[in-house]
Design an enzyme around this catalytic site. Structure first.
Site, PDB file in Angstrom:
ATOM      1  N   HIS A  83       0.837  -1.224   0.000  1.00  0.00           N
ATOM      2  CA  HIS A  83       0.000   0.000   0.000  1.00  0.00           C
ATOM      3  C   HIS A  83       0.863   1.263   0.000  1.00  0.00           C
ATOM      4  O   HIS A  83       0.431   2.304   0.481  1.00  0.00           O
ATOM      5  CB  HIS A  83      -0.952   0.047   1.203  1.00  0.00           C
ATOM      6  CG  HIS A  83      -1.697  -1.225   1.447  1.00  0.00           C
ATOM      7  ND1 HIS A  83      -2.943  -1.480   0.916  1.00  0.00           N
ATOM      8  CD2 HIS A  83      -1.351  -2.345   2.137  1.00  0.00           C
ATOM      9  CE1 HIS A  83      -3.343  -2.692   1.298  1.00  0.00           C
ATOM     10  NE2 HIS A  83      -2.387  -3.233   2.030  1.00  0.00           N
TER      11      HIS A  83
ATOM     12  N   SER B 113      14.496  21.825 -15.456  1.00  0.00           N
ATOM     13  CA  SER B 113      13.299  22.598 -15.735  1.00  0.00           C
ATOM     14  C   SER B 113      13.717  23.902 -16.394  1.00  0.00           C
ATOM     15  O   SER B 113      14.810  24.412 -16.143  1.00  0.00           O
ATOM     16  CB  SER B 113      12.566  22.883 -14.426  1.00  0.00           C
ATOM     17  OG  SER B 113      11.813  24.062 -14.532  1.00  0.00           O
TER      18      SER B 113
ATOM     19  N   LYS C  73      15.762  21.633 -10.278  1.00  0.00           N
ATOM     20  CA  LYS C  73      15.116  20.388 -10.704  1.00  0.00           C
ATOM     21  C   LYS C  73      16.041  19.378 -11.353  1.00  0.00           C
ATOM     22  O   LYS C  73      16.957  19.722 -12.086  1.00  0.00           O
ATOM     23  CB  LYS C  73      14.013  20.719 -11.714  1.00  0.00           C
ATOM     24  CG  LYS C  73      12.804  21.360 -11.073  1.00  0.00           C
ATOM     25  CD  LYS C  73      12.021  20.348 -10.289  1.00  0.00           C
ATOM     26  CE  LYS C  73      10.541  20.525 -10.558  1.00  0.00           C
ATOM     27  NZ  LYS C  73       9.802  19.400 -10.041  1.00  0.00           N
TER      28      LYS C  73
ATOM     29  N   GLU D  79       9.365   8.557 -16.699  1.00  0.00           N
ATOM     30  CA  GLU D  79       7.988   9.005 -16.932  1.00  0.00           C
ATOM     31  C   GLU D  79       7.541   8.679 -18.354  1.00  0.00           C
ATOM     32  O   GLU D  79       6.393   8.294 -18.596  1.00  0.00           O
ATOM     33  CB  GLU D  79       7.882  10.515 -16.677  1.00  0.00           C
ATOM     34  CG  GLU D  79       8.012  10.863 -15.204  1.00  0.00           C
ATOM     35  CD  GLU D  79       8.186  12.365 -14.966  1.00  0.00           C
ATOM     36  OE1 GLU D  79       7.770  13.157 -15.825  1.00  0.00           O
ATOM     37  OE2 GLU D  79       8.752  12.721 -13.922  1.00  0.00           O
TER      38      GLU D  79
END
Ligand code: ARG
Length: 465
Positions: free
Chosen positions: A156, A277, A283, A290
């Site tokens: 979980h 970024s 970043k 992704e």
């Protein structure tokens, strides 16, 4: 444009129809398989005395030259042709004259395309399998180097029990091994020859389909000529197998995103595989992971697309089927890219061992072991479970009372003093600390397939097989 199939109509199709009908931009990648199939075909025709040996030789040489010239770039595939089959046959006749017109004896494009795609997918499956082998190898290497690296296992997405990073990453090794087995199993069905089914009904020529299949190193022939030209199950199966691989990679991608976040910081990807970024200087984004997760959607889409394409089709061949190639080729290209990028990510990532261990110390992940300790001292598991839960609850409450500045986990099962333990149960003594030590928790989990180091070796052996 004039067509080889001019006859029933004058075949002067409109420009718009030509463009709409043409598949050459997609199926040109099967040029090699088309030529390989045609060479086997004329060999069979001559073996069965349907054409002369001299004709076989002329056609074969012509085809071999076409192959050579395509590969060297001397012969450009004409994008205006209808498809790769037509282009090669037209080029052949242009080059060797009338004898080239005998190539298509006892054959139809319907069985020809079915053969080409089977030969092409057979080759691609081997390439995908090689990539899967490479990612499994990478995983094994990581596992060997991280046999003793403690981390939290999750259920979980909540810290659950201590495991090693080796055990964690080997779970993916098992998935990829199954993926390989699925692909291998599919080869049995792909490597069956449809050629000789002709348009749908077979032929009146005295051909020898089994002989031709053997030349193509195929394991048998399709038993029913109608099925031979209508069957695209193997494409659906491959699209489905690729979807499962993509799903596995996508889970790994999701965990990569989570584990590289500031909050987790379990792993760090190589700079070469991350992006910054355009506005936020701090970043370092896991874009490659992704994208793998994102591309899984496209791969699933291809599967549903092909299934839908086939669902209402009457037997036998229908032009709808031409659409199947673009979809399966896209799935193949996508999955190869995804596996490749993941091999690079895995083999260059930094594993933050200390950080993972520290984090494992703050989640009461040895609470099950604390209960097991009490069981060893004679308490029934249900009672031990309850008591261990109470102790965890006590620690959480004490931690909450602490000044925010003292943050962190002052009260853990490892740190709780023995007198407090004894207040909960007389069964506790000093040996509890050793028992709930995370390394010992892992070592003790030596049931077959568990997280102990001895099992890691067994798993590596299994994957190496
Ligand atoms: N380009 C076609 C395809 O990919 C080849 C088969 C054409 N057959 C036909 N009867 N028109 O499906």
């Amino acid at each position: 444009m004039a067509k080889l199939w001019a006859g029933r109509t004058n075949a002067n199709t409109s420009k718009l129809a030509d463009e709409f009908n043409s598949s050459i931009n997609i199926d040109k990648r099967m040029y090699k398989e088309d030529i390989e199939g045609s060479i086997a075909h004329v060999s069979m025709l001559s073996y069965c005395n349907i054409i002369l040996k001299s004709e076989e030789i002329k056609i074969t040489n012509g085809l071999k030259n076409i192959l050579k010239d395509i590969e060297s770039g001397k012969l450009k595939i004409n994008e205006n042709a209808e498809d790769i089959h037509m282009f090669i046959e037209e080029t052949l006749t242009k080059r060797i004259g009338n004898v080239g017109k005998k190539l298509h004896t006892a054959r139809s494009r319907n069985d020809q395309v079915a053969l080409d795609i089977r030969l092409y997918l057979r080759k691609e499956i081997k390439l995908i399998t090689n990539l899967i082998n490479a990612i499994i190898k990478t995983i094994i290497k990581i596992a060997k180097n991280n046999r003793n690296v403690i981390m939290s296992g999750f259920t979980h997405l909540q810290k659950a029990q201590p495991i090693t990073f080796a055990h964690y990453i080997l779970a993916y090794g098992m998935m990829f091994k199954r993926d390989k087995e699925r692909l291998n199993d599919l080869l049995k069905r792909i490597n069956i020859s449809p050629i000789g089914a002709c348009a749908l009904a077979g032929t009146t020529y005295k051909t020898n389909r089994k002989y031709e299949a053997k030349l193509l190193k195929m394991d048998g022939v399709c038993e029913n000529s109608i099925d031979a030209v209508s069957d695209r199950d193997f494409i659906i199966e491959l699209a489905s197998n690729i979807s499962i691989i993509a799903m596995h990679l996508s889970r790994l991608a999701e965990e990569t995103v989570i584990f590289t976040s500031n909050e987790f910081n379990y792993i760090e990807l190589s700079d070469a595989l991350t992006t910054g970024s355009s506005i936020m200087p701090q970043k370092k984004n896991s874009d490659m992971a992704e994208l793998v997760r994102g591309k899984t959607g496209r791969v699933y889409g291809n599967l549903i697309n092909i299934l839908t394409l086939l669902k209402g089709l009457p037997l036998a061949y229908n032009k709808d089927m031409q659409e199947d190639k673009e979809l399966i080729f896209d799935s193949i290209d996508t999955i190869k890219n995804c596996i490749n990028i993941f091999i690079e990510m895995l083999s260059t990532m930094k594993i933050n061992k200390e950080r993972m261990r520290d984090d494992a110390l703050s989640g009461f992940i040895n609470a099950t072991d604390l209960a097991d300790y009490l069981v060893n001292k004679g308490m029934a598991f249900r009672d031990a479970y309850k008591l261990s839960g109470k102790i965890v609850n006590f620690c959480i409450k004490e931690n909450n009372k602490l000044n925010k500045k003292d943050s962190g986990f002052k009260f853990t099962l490892e740190n709780l003093d023995i007198n407090t333990y004894k207040k909960f149960s007389k069964l506790f003594s000093e040996d509890v600390y050793d028992f709930i030590n995370l390394d010992n928790c892992v070592k003790r989990r030596n049931s077959y397939g568990g997280t102990s180091q001895s099992n890691i070796d067994t798993q590596i052996k299994y994957l190496n097989k």
